[in-house]
Design an enzyme around this catalytic site. Structure first.
Site, PDB file in Angstrom:
ATOM      1  N   ARG A 116     -15.416 -38.777 -15.869  1.00 25.27           N
ATOM      2  CA  ARG A 116     -15.156 -39.278 -14.520  1.00 25.27           C
ATOM      3  C   ARG A 116     -13.764 -38.855 -14.097  1.00 25.27           C
ATOM      4  NH1 ARG A 116     -17.347 -44.942 -16.520  1.00 25.27           N
ATOM      5  NH2 ARG A 116     -16.586 -43.935 -18.385  1.00 25.27           N
ATOM      6  N   SER A 150     -20.350 -49.261 -16.106  1.00 22.84           N
ATOM      7  CA  SER A 150     -21.212 -50.426 -16.340  1.00 22.84           C
ATOM      8  C   SER A 150     -20.402 -51.711 -16.219  1.00 22.84           C
ATOM      9  CB  SER A 150     -21.841 -50.355 -17.739  1.00 22.84           C
ATOM     10  OG  SER A 150     -22.678 -49.234 -17.842  1.00 22.84           O
ATOM     11  N   HIS A 206     -24.711 -42.734 -14.891  1.00 20.78           N
ATOM     12  CA  HIS A 206     -25.409 -42.240 -16.082  1.00 20.78           C
ATOM     13  C   HIS A 206     -26.598 -41.359 -15.676  1.00 20.78           C
ATOM     14  CE1 HIS A 206     -23.932 -46.166 -18.102  1.00 20.78           C
ATOM     15  NE2 HIS A 206     -23.278 -45.192 -18.687  1.00 20.78           N
ATOM     16  N   LYS A 259     -18.146 -52.985 -29.005  1.00 21.27           N
ATOM     17  CA  LYS A 259     -18.361 -53.763 -27.781  1.00 21.27           C
ATOM     18  C   LYS A 259     -19.439 -54.820 -28.000  1.00 21.27           C
ATOM     19  CE  LYS A 259     -17.533 -49.667 -24.950  1.00 21.27           C
ATOM     20  NZ  LYS A 259     -18.063 -48.738 -23.965  1.00 21.27           N
TER      21      LYS A 259
HETATM   22  P1  ADP Z   1     -19.669 -45.489 -24.074  1.00 24.75           P
HETATM   23  O1  ADP Z   1     -19.527 -46.850 -24.659  1.00 24.75           O
HETATM   24  O2  ADP Z   1     -20.110 -44.443 -25.034  1.00 24.75           O
HETATM   25  O3  ADP Z   1     -18.517 -45.031 -23.206  1.00 24.75           O
HETATM   26  P2  ADP Z   1     -21.126 -45.742 -21.633  1.00 24.75           P
HETATM   27  O4  ADP Z   1     -22.490 -46.281 -21.422  1.00 24.75           O
HETATM   28  O5  ADP Z   1     -20.011 -46.478 -20.973  1.00 24.75           O
HETATM   29  O6  ADP Z   1     -20.949 -45.660 -23.163  1.00 24.75           O
HETATM   30  O7  ADP Z   1     -21.087 -44.243 -21.188  1.00 24.75           O
HETATM   31  C1  ADP Z   1     -21.859 -43.247 -21.800  1.00 24.75           C
HETATM   32  C2  ADP Z   1     -21.415 -41.900 -21.281  1.00 24.75           C
HETATM   33  O8  ADP Z   1     -21.660 -41.832 -19.885  1.00 24.75           O
HETATM   34  C3  ADP Z   1     -19.906 -41.623 -21.441  1.00 24.75           C
HETATM   35  O9  ADP Z   1     -19.744 -40.250 -21.678  1.00 24.75           O
HETATM   36  C4  ADP Z   1     -19.347 -42.000 -20.107  1.00 24.75           C
HETATM   37  O10 ADP Z   1     -18.152 -41.289 -19.845  1.00 24.75           O
HETATM   38  C5  ADP Z   1     -20.458 -41.541 -19.198  1.00 24.75           C
HETATM   39  N1  ADP Z   1     -20.447 -42.245 -17.921  1.00 24.75           N
HETATM   40  C6  ADP Z   1     -20.484 -43.570 -17.681  1.00 24.75           C
HETATM   41  N2  ADP Z   1     -20.452 -43.841 -16.358  1.00 24.75           N
HETATM   42  C7  ADP Z   1     -20.372 -42.631 -15.741  1.00 24.75           C
HETATM   43  C8  ADP Z   1     -20.260 -42.215 -14.384  1.00 24.75           C
HETATM   44  N3  ADP Z   1     -20.190 -43.084 -13.383  1.00 24.75           N
HETATM   45  N4  ADP Z   1     -20.210 -40.903 -14.133  1.00 24.75           N
HETATM   46  C9  ADP Z   1     -20.238 -40.021 -15.161  1.00 24.75           C
HETATM   47  N5  ADP Z   1     -20.317 -40.325 -16.449  1.00 24.75           N
HETATM   48  C10 ADP Z   1     -20.379 -41.614 -16.747  1.00 24.75           C
END
Ligand code: ADP
Length: 159
Positions: free
Chosen positions: A90, A128, A17, A41
């Site tokens: 990703r 996460s 992030h 979630k």
């Molecule tokens: P959501 O529930 O919206 O997917 P996340 O917290 O999992 O929330 O992710 C928020 C954003 O960050 C999404 O666009 C996700 O693809 C991106 N993201 C999460 N982890 C990574 C990572 N390791 N590299 C790049 N983008 C990421």
């Protein structure tokens, strides 16, 4: 002034992030990193805990603000005068869902565009949920999250 929002669950914030946030902050004048509260979630960390972890992780960014919102992402974007939604991509597996969401959001508000950014290759498989899983079983998450987030993870999840 070009304003972007970076919405997500951030349960908890990871180096993936932060990588995306750093790239976004270099492109846009102001970036709101915003926790989406009403997703289906069931987050492990409360909104306040997540905000605090984000706050400590993003102190070095001068043009980043932390927020949370309920409801539609496009409505929140409008509220803070943002015209761009940042999302991280990703692997190809992210694509289908993100593509659908981006086009749906455009139908809801055509002024707002979604901008996808790719993280450093080291974070391509980082999420996460992976980090929570590793921490739960006492594994080392030092490479994946800031140190204070690691401490919070162990406090919350380990045994
Ligand atoms: P959501 O529930 O919206 O997917 P996340 O917290 O999992 O929330 O992710 C928020 C954003 O960050 C999404 O666009 C996700 O693809 C991106 N993201 C999460 N982890 C990574 C990572 N390791 N590299 C790049 N983008 C990421």
């Amino acid at each position: 002034m070009k304003i972007a929002i970076y919405p997500g669950t951030f349960d908890p914030i990871t180096n993936g992030h932060l990588d995306i946030l750093e790239r976004a902050a270099a492109i846009f004048d102001l970036v709101y990193i915003a926790i989406a509260v009403n997703v289906d979630k069931k987050p492990v960390f409360t909104v306040d805990e997540r905000i605090e972890m984000i706050r400590q992780s993003t102190a070095k960014f001068k043009n980043v603000r932390i927020d949370h919102f309920n409801g539609l992402v496009v409505d929140y974007a409008g509220k803070v005068d943002a015209t761009v939604i940042i999302r991280g991509l990703r692997a190809v597996s992210d694509f289908e869902f993100e593509f659908q969401m981006a086009l749906t959001n455009r139908q809801l508000n055509e002024i707002i565009d979604t901008v996808f950014l790719m993280p450093h290759v080291d974070y391509t498989y980082l999420s996460s949920s992976t980090v929570r899983e590793i921490a739960k079983f006492g594994g080392d998450v030092s490479r994946f999250v800031p140190r204070h987030v690691k401490n919070e993870l162990y406090k919350k999840l380990k045994g």
